[in-house]
Enzyme design. Structure first.
Site, PDB file in Angstrom:
ATOM      1  N   HIS A 512       0.793  -1.220  -0.125  1.00 59.35           N
ATOM      2  CA  HIS A 512       0.081  -0.028  -0.076  1.00 59.35           C
ATOM      3  C   HIS A 512       0.839   1.301  -0.009  1.00 59.35           C
ATOM      4  CE1 HIS A 512      -3.487   2.087   0.129  1.00 59.35           C
ATOM      5  NE2 HIS A 512      -4.397   1.303   0.748  1.00 59.35           N
ATOM      6  N   ASP A 516      -1.815   1.995  -4.490  1.00 58.03           N
ATOM      7  CA  ASP A 516      -3.006   2.454  -4.055  1.00 58.03           C
ATOM      8  C   ASP A 516      -4.110   1.515  -4.579  1.00 58.03           C
ATOM      9  OD1 ASP A 516      -1.948   4.790  -2.565  1.00 58.03           O
ATOM     10  OD2 ASP A 516      -2.636   5.938  -4.304  1.00 58.03           O
TER      11      ASP A 516
END
Length: 539
Positions: A512, A516
């Protein structure tokens, strides 16, 4: 030049004067090209090189120079580099940490200590799996000395100089050999081999000597501290009287006594100053004195069956796999995206292509080959997923190199198919089969598994796993987990019409910090498009 340095051993504290006297040779040794400016004062060294002339000499030794009476002598890379241009060139070009020089013992001839080289970027230790040369054998540059099991694979270690293998310090199967640790000794003359029969390298004594010699003041400070500690000992003696009521026991002995309901006061300690240790408790329990106090524990212990087990030693690849995966889960914020893809058209195209392959004598194309190709093209379309995290920036790769997870008897390997987006399906299939075979034979080279930017792990076809989440292979930012294909009933064109189609579940694990959620979903959409319209992969 080595003899000149030895003759000036007592004058090394006046290095700047020595350099002015012998500047021509010093510049040739310490610099790639002669610079007349170096014959000036010591301040010029600081101005141009950011360290003094004394530091310049210490840096030339690369930290591996042992010191004797304040100068560089035995087992020195400094003396070997100053012995002549040929040895200097060999020292610079050699990746093996070999050290040439005379031993501190007068009865040992010139020899070369061969250290464990760093054969991969993540390697800190290795094992010697097999010696291809025996003690007494003649060796030449380019000949394989031994096979080394690194953190990635088994790699051949070549000899760098001609000579004779006098001593094998680390035998076959030796484990946890640190990078730079001496594993063998070579000599130039065959008659010198017997002199190294009982030789043991002094790896730890060399560096310790220079620290003690040039600084005589610290021992004086220690002598001053000792009288200061004496009053403390005298003060603590009176306080020992009230502490006699306290029972001193090691934590392990205390726990063992508590588990068996044995009061510590009934056990006599044999440790330092009467301290109760584990052996004292075990002797007390074995003597039968515990029968009155530990009957319940006896009954409980008698009911617990003994476990039958086998301890399997860690292989090098297992230790590295455990370390890297633990690092991945602890430092990378994983999240997972799963999508079902219809593979009917892909299976149809595969059948057509395999017909052409069989007619031309080629190898069959597997589902995994099509998956690798689709993943590579999706990475080219969504390059944000072809990236890596660093503390300063996100590095986005222009090459699409796909690592393929291969399970072997020795452990998990991930050989790499480089530039997979530019290769055809048959080429990808040939490379995967070749690399998988090398992985099973434990013969992968560093170039076979380094440089990957994305990983594919397939447990569906070989094992029938429906869906799973894979652990990211650092420093990559994503890994694709492929599940098995299964037939499902899906709605048809009409309200009462139903069709049967084959669907395959795939899960993308993302970092992450780099990818995204929307970017990961966009990549999966592109991947699904290539799988469900496989003709587009051929364009």
């Amino acid at each position: 030049m080595a003899s000149r340095i030895i003759n000036h051993s007592k004058k090394l504290k006046h290095v700047s004067a020595l350099l002015r006297r012998d500047h021509a040779v010093a510049v040739r040794c310490f610099s790639n090209s002669s610079q007349p400016s170096l014959i000036g004062k010591e301040d010029i060294f600081k101005a141009r090189l950011n360290y003094s002339s004394v530091e310049r000499i210490s840096k030339c030794g690369t930290g591996n120079v042992t010191m004797l009476s304040g100068i560089s002598t035995t087992s020195t890379k400094l003396s070997s580099t100053m012995a002549g241009p040929k040895l200097f060139k060999e020292f610079i070009s050699s990746q093996m940490r070999s050290v040439r020089g005379f031993s501190s013992s007068s009865d040992l001839p010139p020899h070369q200590e061969i250290g464990m080289p760093s054969l991969s970027p993540t390697m800190t230790e290795a094992c010697t799996s097999e010696w291809l040369k025996k003690e007494g054998d003649k060796v030449a540059p380019g000949e394989v000395l031994c096979e080394v099991e690194t953190d990635k694979a088994t790699v051949e270690m070549e000899c760098m100089e001609e000579g004779f293998l006098a001593k094998i310090v680390k035998e076959e199967g030796a484990k946890e050999i640190q990078v730079g640790e001496v594993i063998a000794i070579t000599v130039e003359d065959e008659e010198d081999i017997q002199k190294f029969k009982d030789y043991t390298p002094s790896s730890g004594t060399g560096p310790a000597a220079p620290e003690a010699k040039p600084a005589p003041s610290p021992p004086k400070e220690e002598k001053v501290e000792k009288p200061a500690s004496a009053p403390e000992a005298k003060i603590s003696k009176p306080s020992s009287a009230p502490s006699e009521d306290r029972i001193f026991a090691s934590p392990l002995a205390r726990k063992l006594a508590e588990d068996n309901n044995v009061p510590l006061s009934s056990i006599k300690g044999t440790g330092p100053e009467g301290r109760i240790v584990k052996a004292d408790v075990e002797d007390f329990l074995a003597s039968g004195s515990k029968e009155t106090t530990a009957k319940p524990s006896k009954q409980v212990d008698s009911k617990v069956p003994a476990l039958d087990y086998v301890d399997i030693p860690h292989t090098q690849i297992r230790k590295v796999t455990a370390s890297r995966l633990a690092f991945s889960k602890q430092t990378i914020p994983h999240y997972y995206l799963t999508v079902d893809t219809c593979v009917d058209k892909m299976m149809g195209l595969r059948s057509q292509l395999n017909s052409f392959q069989e007619a031309s004598g080629g190898k069959r194309i597997s589902v995994n080959d099509l998956v690798i190709k689709a993943a590579a093209l999706a990475l080219r379309k969504v390059p944000q997923c072809n990236s890596s995290w660093t503390d300063e920036y996100i590095r986005q790769f222009k090459n699409v190199n796909i690592n393929v997870a291969v399970q072997t008897e020795n452990g998990l390997y991930v050989p790499v198919v480089k530039d997979a987006d530019k290769k055809g399906l048959s080429t990808i299939g040939e490379e995967v089969r070749f690399l998988a075979q090398k992985a099973k034979e434990n013969s992968l080279k560093p170039e076979d598994y380094e440089g990957g930017t994305f990983t594919v792990s397939n447990l569906g076809g070989p094992f029938g796993i429906k869906q799973f989440c894979a652990v990211i292979n650092p420093p990559q930012a994503a890994i694709l987990a492929i599940g098995s294909a299964e037939k499902r009933v899906v709605p048809g064109a009409g309200p009462d019409q139903y069709n049967v189609a084959s669907y395959m579940s795939v899960t993308l694990s993302c970092d992450h910090r780099v990818i995204d959620g929307a970017i990961g979903a966009e990549w999966l959409k592109a991947f699904k498009g290539y799988i469900e319209t496989p003709e587009s992969m051929l364009l």
